[in-house]
Scaffold this active site. Structure first.
Site, PDB file in Angstrom:
ATOM      1  N   LEU A  40       0.920  -1.127  -0.164  1.00 35.68           N
ATOM      2  CA  LEU A  40       0.019  -0.039   0.093  1.00 35.68           C
ATOM      3  C   LEU A  40       1.099   1.225   0.236  1.00 35.68           C
ATOM      4  O   LEU A  40       1.163   1.854   1.100  1.00 35.68           O
ATOM      5  CB  LEU A  40      -1.071  -0.087   1.252  1.00 35.68           C
ATOM      6  CG  LEU A  40      -2.301   0.798   1.191  1.00 35.68           C
ATOM      7  CD1 LEU A  40      -3.073   0.345   2.434  1.00 35.68           C
ATOM      8  CD2 LEU A  40      -1.855   2.261   1.124  1.00 35.68           C
ATOM      9  N   GLU A  63       1.428   4.609  -2.709  1.00 34.56           N
ATOM     10  CA  GLU A  63       1.078   5.441  -3.997  1.00 34.56           C
ATOM     11  C   GLU A  63       2.415   5.706  -4.911  1.00 34.56           C
ATOM     12  O   GLU A  63       2.432   5.455  -5.991  1.00 34.56           O
ATOM     13  CB  GLU A  63      -0.153   6.189  -3.800  1.00 34.56           C
ATOM     14  CG  GLU A  63      -1.500   5.557  -3.872  1.00 34.56           C
ATOM     15  CD  GLU A  63      -1.846   4.987  -2.389  1.00 34.56           C
ATOM     16  OE1 GLU A  63      -0.944   5.414  -1.511  1.00 34.56           O
ATOM     17  OE2 GLU A  63      -2.683   4.391  -2.186  1.00 34.56           O
ATOM     18  N   GLN A 110      -6.212   3.441  -6.279  1.00 33.81           N
ATOM     19  CA  GLN A 110      -7.260   3.216  -6.063  1.00 33.81           C
ATOM     20  C   GLN A 110      -8.561   4.466  -5.945  1.00 33.81           C
ATOM     21  O   GLN A 110      -9.466   4.051  -6.418  1.00 33.81           O
ATOM     22  CB  GLN A 110      -7.593   2.629  -4.663  1.00 33.81           C
ATOM     23  CG  GLN A 110      -8.351   1.706  -4.599  1.00 33.81           C
ATOM     24  CD  GLN A 110      -8.092   0.553  -3.357  1.00 33.81           C
ATOM     25  OE1 GLN A 110      -8.071   1.183  -2.048  1.00 33.81           O
ATOM     26  NE2 GLN A 110      -7.605  -0.623  -3.603  1.00 33.81           N
ATOM     27  N   PHE A 111      -8.115   5.593  -5.444  1.00 37.67           N
ATOM     28  CA  PHE A 111      -9.000   6.487  -5.500  1.00 37.67           C
ATOM     29  C   PHE A 111      -8.139   7.995  -5.626  1.00 37.67           C
ATOM     30  O   PHE A 111      -7.258   8.064  -5.330  1.00 37.67           O
ATOM     31  CB  PHE A 111      -9.961   6.586  -4.235  1.00 37.67           C
ATOM     32  CG  PHE A 111     -10.743   5.565  -3.974  1.00 37.67           C
ATOM     33  CD1 PHE A 111     -12.288   5.955  -4.569  1.00 37.67           C
ATOM     34  CD2 PHE A 111     -10.587   4.390  -3.227  1.00 37.67           C
ATOM     35  CE1 PHE A 111     -13.090   4.890  -4.384  1.00 37.67           C
ATOM     36  CE2 PHE A 111     -11.724   3.359  -3.153  1.00 37.67           C
ATOM     37  CZ  PHE A 111     -12.878   3.834  -3.736  1.00 37.67           C
ATOM     38  N   PRO A 139      -0.107  12.070  -3.059  1.00 36.28           N
ATOM     39  CA  PRO A 139       1.497  11.402  -2.829  1.00 36.28           C
ATOM     40  C   PRO A 139       2.405  11.187  -4.141  1.00 36.28           C
ATOM     41  O   PRO A 139       3.474  11.259  -3.992  1.00 36.28           O
ATOM     42  CB  PRO A 139       1.468  10.065  -1.892  1.00 36.28           C
ATOM     43  CG  PRO A 139       0.174   9.637  -1.806  1.00 36.28           C
ATOM     44  CD  PRO A 139      -1.037  10.920  -2.226  1.00 36.28           C
ATOM     45  N   HIS A 183     -12.578  10.434  -1.196  1.00 37.03           N
ATOM     46  CA  HIS A 183     -13.072   9.538  -2.442  1.00 37.03           C
ATOM     47  C   HIS A 183     -13.618  10.493  -3.443  1.00 37.03           C
ATOM     48  O   HIS A 183     -14.485   9.506  -4.288  1.00 37.03           O
ATOM     49  CB  HIS A 183     -13.773   8.415  -1.766  1.00 37.03           C
ATOM     50  CG  HIS A 183     -13.109   7.477  -0.963  1.00 37.03           C
ATOM     51  ND1 HIS A 183     -12.642   7.583   0.495  1.00 37.03           N
ATOM     52  CD2 HIS A 183     -12.592   5.995  -1.053  1.00 37.03           C
ATOM     53  CE1 HIS A 183     -11.805   6.649   0.634  1.00 37.03           C
ATOM     54  NE2 HIS A 183     -11.807   5.588  -0.167  1.00 37.03           N
TER      55      HIS A 183
HETATM   56  C1  TPP Z   1      -3.120   6.331   0.835  1.00 34.71           C
HETATM   57  C2  TPP Z   1      -4.457   5.482   0.774  1.00 34.71           C
HETATM   58  N1  TPP Z   1      -4.402   4.611  -0.395  1.00 34.71           N
HETATM   59  C3  TPP Z   1      -5.544   3.696  -0.430  1.00 34.71           C
HETATM   60  C4  TPP Z   1      -6.496   3.762   0.294  1.00 34.71           C
HETATM   61  C5  TPP Z   1      -7.515   2.760   0.116  1.00 34.71           C
HETATM   62  N2  TPP Z   1      -7.811   1.997   1.386  1.00 34.71           N
HETATM   63  C6  TPP Z   1      -8.585   2.103   2.347  1.00 34.71           C
HETATM   64  S1  TPP Z   1      -8.147   1.175   3.663  1.00 34.71           S
HETATM   65  C7  TPP Z   1      -7.042   0.215   2.783  1.00 34.71           C
HETATM   66  C8  TPP Z   1      -6.343  -0.778   3.258  1.00 34.71           C
HETATM   67  C9  TPP Z   1      -5.946  -0.299   4.730  1.00 34.71           C
HETATM   68  O1  TPP Z   1      -4.950  -1.561   5.321  1.00 34.71           O
HETATM   69  P1  TPP Z   1      -4.430  -1.493   6.581  1.00 34.71           P
HETATM   70  O2  TPP Z   1      -3.691  -0.082   6.672  1.00 34.71           O
HETATM   71  O3  TPP Z   1      -3.928  -2.577   6.924  1.00 34.71           O
HETATM   72  O4  TPP Z   1      -5.584  -0.944   7.673  1.00 34.71           O
HETATM   73  P2  TPP Z   1      -7.113  -1.996   7.707  1.00 34.71           P
HETATM   74  O5  TPP Z   1      -7.960  -1.488   6.876  1.00 34.71           O
HETATM   75  O6  TPP Z   1      -6.802  -3.284   7.735  1.00 34.71           O
HETATM   76  O7  TPP Z   1      -7.684  -1.478   9.145  1.00 34.71           O
HETATM   77  C10 TPP Z   1      -7.006   0.792   1.562  1.00 34.71           C
HETATM   78  C11 TPP Z   1      -6.097   0.383   0.603  1.00 34.71           C
HETATM   79  C12 TPP Z   1      -6.543   4.860   1.224  1.00 34.71           C
HETATM   80  N3  TPP Z   1      -7.523   5.041   2.108  1.00 34.71           N
HETATM   81  N4  TPP Z   1      -5.242   5.547   1.326  1.00 34.71           N
END
Ligand code: TPP
Ligand code: MG
Lengths: 325, 357
Positions: free
Chosen positions: A58, A60, A82-83, A89, A129
């Site tokens: 994860l 960007e 993703q959005f 960033p 979003h």
């Molecule tokens: C910078 C960013 N990229 C993508 C997203 C979309 N997104 C929301 S939650 C998530 C996964 C987050 O995983 P984690 O940090 O393990 O937290 P969890 O949701 O498991 O609590 C993603 C990819 C986002 N909110 N922010």
């Protein structure tokens, strides 16, 4: 011909082009096993394997920065962010490296890649979003910015974007991902980058739009039926480089214009378009040009989102104002 | 030897106190007395139900997208319980439990997910930052607040909550690095729930544990059983005390599991099977605490029934209150952008009002 929505059309374009070109690698968050949070890459990992359709960590900036490296080495990466709100960033990589490498290296290194981003509001999504960052991107030298407004357009424009020798940011209006179903040309077909689409011909006023608001403009046309206003509608579909000729040709004919965009008003592309018209067709103008835009505020949460988004009612009011000048 | 030396993250040991069967690991006593433990269990029951309620409201179209805390209650309740009231909390988006523990009203939390900006307004005196949806961006703010507190000579401690996925972001590393260099009183609480949406933990990092990442920044790191309220509380308390007495930052990795979907917009059957979840089910943090309390004679079906009914009643009352809040006005989206509304915003607001008239 098959009838597809935009998600399916983009999926088809990716699938067909990956069959044709094994240099293509798709990378992003959740694009593999899950097939993307909007299912745009559904089934592609199963078809092409996890080296060509890659779930990344994860990050960007990491995604687009490594995509640049892949492109330098001759692959054709297609990165998914993703959005919209998580594109920010990447701006360091996009502005300081991706958009400059050809120029800096005097053409020795190039970086043909595509960054796909679902963008815009209207789906009752959480914060961050619903952004429309196109003006920031159009303001960035060295990258092209493409925005389809229908499924068929999405397919043709995406194929051109993938084949373009330069980096392209492909903004997908997520609000209409599944809202329009239309016949999509099969096989290898492209729509040139940098050419606007004449959605509807008219002589009275030019409406200039792109992305999801094109549909709002068409709804406004419906509402104006019976008003005898002869509207010409231009879907820019590439906002950088912009099809200035299409705009000017239309203005010379109509003498009036309304620009519609979802992004905030100040320094939005509406300002650029009006400046271009002033430079090239000022004497054809019969009325000041109107803008229907988002506001200079963070896109509100879902209870207040309707206040923010340009709607047919606001477009109708602007058209009437321009016509009655 | 301190807990952090004992569980130095390269030793590959996870800190646990309460076994899945509710008994304590040998010699270690419980870190909380019976009454406190029962109180925290009560909070966890409330949180579980409030969380389920949110999922239900979303399904019924009465709430927007929601990210459930389901399964991660011990991580948040245990850690928040180790903080003091004025301490600063920087949540991600799954922190219903930690936010409630720190004093954010449930109504506020519901309003946020219902799409009302008022849901991001913390009551005066409660230093919980608004939800941070851009993953991994907010640990930097926790470091900044802690750093400022240090400069001002205050005893404030800060904590950032984030997930396993967030540890891949550059901002996370910058935050850890600053915390190490400036020895800020910051806690980094990573809830490793095994997934970032569909992406499993092993794709997120090639490190053996997330706790280990701390070593590179000269910060203490510890892996704890995130479904073990006692272990989470004990490790956090030690990190808080250390931070408050000038000992700098700590990274805590709570090993847990997300029982629910990523958010209500997510369909987990796309990327995980029921079998994968099976081994985690008996490790439910509530079950474990319940077994512990039963052994002590503090829990039985009767108690559960009473706690559930009380919680349900309160939650229903809050839902009613949240749903009775009138729709936001046009002014509400303009008036907080700047200290003073700019001429541009005033003009845009007037225009919008006209079009709505
Ligand atoms: C910078 C960013 N990229 C993508 C997203 C979309 N997104 C929301 S939650 C998530 C996964 C987050 O995983 P984690 O940090 O393990 O937290 P969890 O949701 O498991 O609590 C993603 C990819 C986002 N909110 N922010
Ligand atoms: Mg996670």
């Amino acid at each position: 011909m098959v009838k597809l929505n935009m998600v399916e059309a983009i999926n088809l374009a990716l699938r067909e082009e990956m069959e044709r070109d094994d240099r293509i690698v798709i990378l992003g968050e959740d694009v593999g096993r899950e097939g993307g949070v909007f299912r745009v890459t559904d089934g592609l990992q199963a078809r092409f394997g996890d080296e060509r359709v890659v779930d990344t960590p994860l990050a960007e900036a990491g995604i687009v920065g490594t995509a640049m490296g892949m492109a330098l080495y001759g692959l054709r990466p297609i990165a998914e962010i993703q959005f919209d709100g998580f594109l920010y960033p990447c701006l360091d990589q996009i502005t300081n490296h991706i958009g400059r490498i050809r120029n800096r290296s005097r053409g020795r290194f190039t970086c043909p890649l595509v960054i796909r981003v679902p963008y815009g509001g209207g789906i009752h999504a959480p914060e961050h979003h619903s952004e429309s960052p196109e003006a920031i991107l159009a303001h960035t030298p060295g990258i092209k910015v493409v925005i389809p407004a229908t499924p068929n357009e999405a397919k043709g424009l995406l194929l051109s974007s993938i084949r373009d020798p330069d980096p392209v940011i492909f903004l997908e209006p997520k609000r209409i991902y599944r809202a329009i179903r239309e016949e999509v040309q099969e096989g290898d077909f492209t729509i040139p980058i940098g050419k606007a689409r004449l959605v509807q011909e008219g002589r009275g006023v030019t409406i200039i739009a792109w992305g999801a608001v094109v549909r709002e403009v068409l709804n406004a046309v419906e509402e104006l039926k019976g008003n005898k206003i002869d509207m010409e509608i231009i879907d820019l579909r590439t906002i950088s480089p912009m099809d200035v000729d299409a705009i000017i040709t239309s203005i010379r004919k109509t003498g009036r214009a309304v620009v519609v965009h979802e992004a905030p008003k100040t320094c939005g592309l509406g300002a650029e378009i009006i400046a271009l018209i002033n430079e090239k067709a000022f004497l054809s103008l019969q009325a000041p040009i109107e803008r229907v835009t988002g506001f200079d505020i963070p896109v509100p949460l879902l209870k207040s989102e309707h206040y923010y988004l340009p709607n047919p009612q606001r477009i109708v009011a602007a058209v009437k104002k321009v016509m009655s000048f | 030897m301190s807990l952090f030396e004992d569980y130095y993250s390269l030793k590959g040991k996870m800190f646990q106190m309460l076994k899945p069967d509710g008994t304590l690991y040998s010699e270690m006593g419980a870190p909380l007395n019976d009454q406190e433990t029962l109180q925290l269990y009560q909070r966890m029951v409330f949180i579980r139900l409030a969380d389920q309620k949110a999922l239900m409201l979303q399904r019924q179209g009465r709430m927007g997208t929601y990210a459930p805390v389901w399964g991660q209650e011990a991580c948040q309740v245990g850690s928040a319980h180790a903080l003091q009231k004025g301490d600063w909390v920087f949540p991600a988006f799954r922190e219903l439990a930690a936010s409630l523990m720190m004093g954010i009203p449930l109504k506020t939390i519901y309003l946020y997910w219902m799409g009302d900006e008022e849901g991001s307004r913390a009551p005066e005196g409660i230093n919980v930052a608004p939800v941070s949806i851009p993953v991994g961006t907010h640990p930097l703010h926790a470091v900044g607040v802690a750093w400022a507190a240090k400069i001002k000579g205050d005893k404030t401690v800060t904590i950032a909550y984030f997930g396993d996925g967030a540890t891949s972001k550059g901002d996370f590393h910058e935050a850890m690095n600053f915390a190490g260099v400036f020895k800020t009183p910051t806690l980094f609480f990573c809830q490793n729930n095994q997934f970032a949406i569909s992406v499993p933990r092993k794709i997120q990092t090639a490190s053996e544990t997330i706790a280990q990442k701390a070593i590179a920044y000269g910060v203490d790191g510890i892996q704890v059983d995130g479904n073990d309220l006692f272990a989470v509380y004990t490790a956090t308390k030690e990190a808080v005390d250390k931070a408050r007495s000038g000992g700098g930052a700590t990274l805590i990795e709570g090993v847990t599991y997300r029982f629910g979907p990523h958010t209500t917009a997510d369909d987990p059957t796309k990327y995980r099977t029921d079998e994968e979840m099976e081994p985690w089910k008996p490790l439910d943090p509530l079950v474990r605490l319940r077994l512990y309390l039963r052994e002590k004679g503090l829990w039985n079906d009767e108690v559960e029934k009473r706690l559930t009914e009380e919680a349900q009643k309160e939650i229903d009352r809050v839902v009613k209150e949240a749903e009775a809040v009138p729709a936001p006005e046009v002014e509400d989206i303009f008036k907080y952008v700047f200290a003073e509304m700019t001429p541009q915003l005033k003009e845009q607001m007037e225009y919008l009002k006209e079009t709505l008239a």
